[in-house]
Design a protein around this motif. Structure first.
Motif, PDB file in Angstrom:
ATOM      1  N   GLY A  11       0.823  -1.215   0.000  1.00 26.96           N
ATOM      2  CA  GLY A  11       0.000   0.000   0.000  1.00 26.96           C
ATOM      3  C   GLY A  11       0.850   1.254   0.000  1.00 26.96           C
ATOM      4  N   LEU A  12       1.938   1.232   0.742  1.00 25.77           N
ATOM      5  CA  LEU A  12       2.826   2.397   0.785  1.00 25.77           C
ATOM      6  C   LEU A  12       3.536   2.609  -0.541  1.00 25.77           C
ATOM      7  CD1 LEU A  12       4.411   1.973   4.327  1.00 25.77           C
ATOM      8  CD2 LEU A  12       2.782   3.723   3.610  1.00 25.77           C
ATOM      9  N   THR A  13       4.060   1.537  -1.132  1.00 26.82           N
ATOM     10  CA  THR A  13       4.798   1.701  -2.377  1.00 26.82           C
ATOM     11  C   THR A  13       3.885   2.160  -3.510  1.00 26.82           C
ATOM     12  OG1 THR A  13       4.613  -0.662  -2.878  1.00 26.82           O
ATOM     13  CG2 THR A  13       6.627   0.077  -1.791  1.00 26.82           C
ATOM     14  N   GLU A  14       2.612   1.810  -3.437  1.00 22.76           N
ATOM     15  CA  GLU A  14       1.664   2.278  -4.449  1.00 22.76           C
ATOM     16  C   GLU A  14       1.309   3.748  -4.254  1.00 22.76           C
ATOM     17  OE1 GLU A  14      -1.629  -0.406  -4.181  1.00 22.76           O
ATOM     18  OE2 GLU A  14      -0.441  -2.100  -4.880  1.00 22.76           O
ATOM     19  N   ASN A  15       1.687   4.324  -3.116  1.00 25.50           N
ATOM     20  CA  ASN A  15       1.362   5.717  -2.793  1.00 25.50           C
ATOM     21  C   ASN A  15       2.619   6.503  -2.437  1.00 25.50           C
ATOM     22  OD1 ASN A  15      -1.730   5.989  -2.750  1.00 25.50           O
ATOM     23  ND2 ASN A  15      -1.325   4.028  -1.770  1.00 25.50           N
ATOM     24  N   ARG A  16       3.643   6.368  -3.246  1.00 23.47           N
ATOM     25  CA  ARG A  16       4.900   7.105  -3.117  1.00 23.47           C
ATOM     26  C   ARG A  16       5.629   6.871  -1.800  1.00 23.47           C
ATOM     27  NH1 ARG A  16       2.808  12.511  -3.755  1.00 23.47           N
ATOM     28  NH2 ARG A  16       0.788  11.551  -3.662  1.00 23.47           N
ATOM     29  N   ARG A  18       4.718   6.852   1.385  1.00 26.62           N
ATOM     30  CA  ARG A  18       4.378   7.546   2.627  1.00 26.62           C
ATOM     31  C   ARG A  18       2.895   7.883   2.628  1.00 26.62           C
ATOM     32  NH1 ARG A  18       5.181  13.405   4.156  1.00 26.62           N
ATOM     33  NH2 ARG A  18       5.636  13.404   6.368  1.00 26.62           N
ATOM     34  N   MET A  19       2.222   7.519   3.726  1.00 24.33           N
ATOM     35  CA  MET A  19       0.786   7.804   3.846  1.00 24.33           C
ATOM     36  C   MET A  19       0.433   8.076   5.297  1.00 24.33           C
ATOM     37  SD  MET A  19      -1.094   4.888   1.553  1.00 24.33           S
ATOM     38  CE  MET A  19      -2.696   5.667   1.626  1.00 24.33           C
ATOM     39  N   ASP A  23      -5.329   6.880   6.356  1.00 24.99           N
ATOM     40  CA  ASP A  23      -5.519   6.694   4.912  1.00 24.99           C
ATOM     41  C   ASP A  23      -5.034   5.320   4.474  1.00 24.99           C
ATOM     42  OD1 ASP A  23      -6.589   9.246   4.682  1.00 24.99           O
ATOM     43  OD2 ASP A  23      -4.664  10.149   4.130  1.00 24.99           O
ATOM     44  N   LEU A  24      -3.927   4.880   5.045  1.00 22.91           N
ATOM     45  CA  LEU A  24      -3.417   3.541   4.740  1.00 22.91           C
ATOM     46  C   LEU A  24      -4.405   2.479   5.202  1.00 22.91           C
ATOM     47  CD1 LEU A  24      -1.154   1.726   3.665  1.00 22.91           C
ATOM     48  CD2 LEU A  24      -0.023   1.966   5.886  1.00 22.91           C
ATOM     49  N   THR A  27      -7.199   2.416   2.784  1.00 23.82           N
ATOM     50  CA  THR A  27      -6.766   1.842   1.503  1.00 23.82           C
ATOM     51  C   THR A  27      -6.804   0.324   1.525  1.00 23.82           C
ATOM     52  OG1 THR A  27      -5.386   3.751   0.990  1.00 23.82           O
ATOM     53  CG2 THR A  27      -4.821   1.698  -0.112  1.00 23.82           C
TER      54      THR A  27
END
Length: 112
Positions: A11-16, A18-19, A23-24, A27
């Motif tokens: 989930g983090l790698t799909e969102n640059r 950092r979240m 929100d994570l 997701t």
């Protein structure tokens, strides 16, 4: 890495990388408490880091670490196999190989 452990860094790698924690959690469709526990364990293992949110003193960011990115890359082949390849029978895998080779050959013939 377990399938549930794979979810957070993916989930983090799909969102640059950092979240915000909430929100994570949204997701990956987890409750806040489950996400907090998982992130706490991953922080101890050095896979993610928690960072303060300058805009919200109660909020926090979860950021992938270099070790976390490496772990997700190392785990990816096993997850692809379990989720994709294991679902196909030998005939379907052969068909997929033929189709993939045909597409790759077509791409090679294309001009830049």
């Amino acid at each position: 890495m377990s399938p549930s452990g794979h979810v957070v860094p993916a989930g983090l790698t799909e969102n640059r990388g950092r979240m915000r924690l909430m929100d994570l959690a949204k997701t990956v469709e987890w409750e806040k408490s489950r996400m907090s526990h998982r992130v706490g364990r991953m922080v101890k293992r050095g896979l993610v880091a928690e960072e303060d949110c300058p805009d919200d003193g109660r909020g926090a960011f979860v950021a992938a670490t270099a070790a976390g990115r490496e772990a997700i890359e190392d785990a990816a082949p096993a997850h692809v196999c379990r989720l994709f390849v294991d679902a196909l029978d030998p005939g379907e895998l052969d068909a997929l190989a033929r189709i993939s080779n045909r597409v790759l050959a077509h791409m090679d013939r294309q001009p830049d």
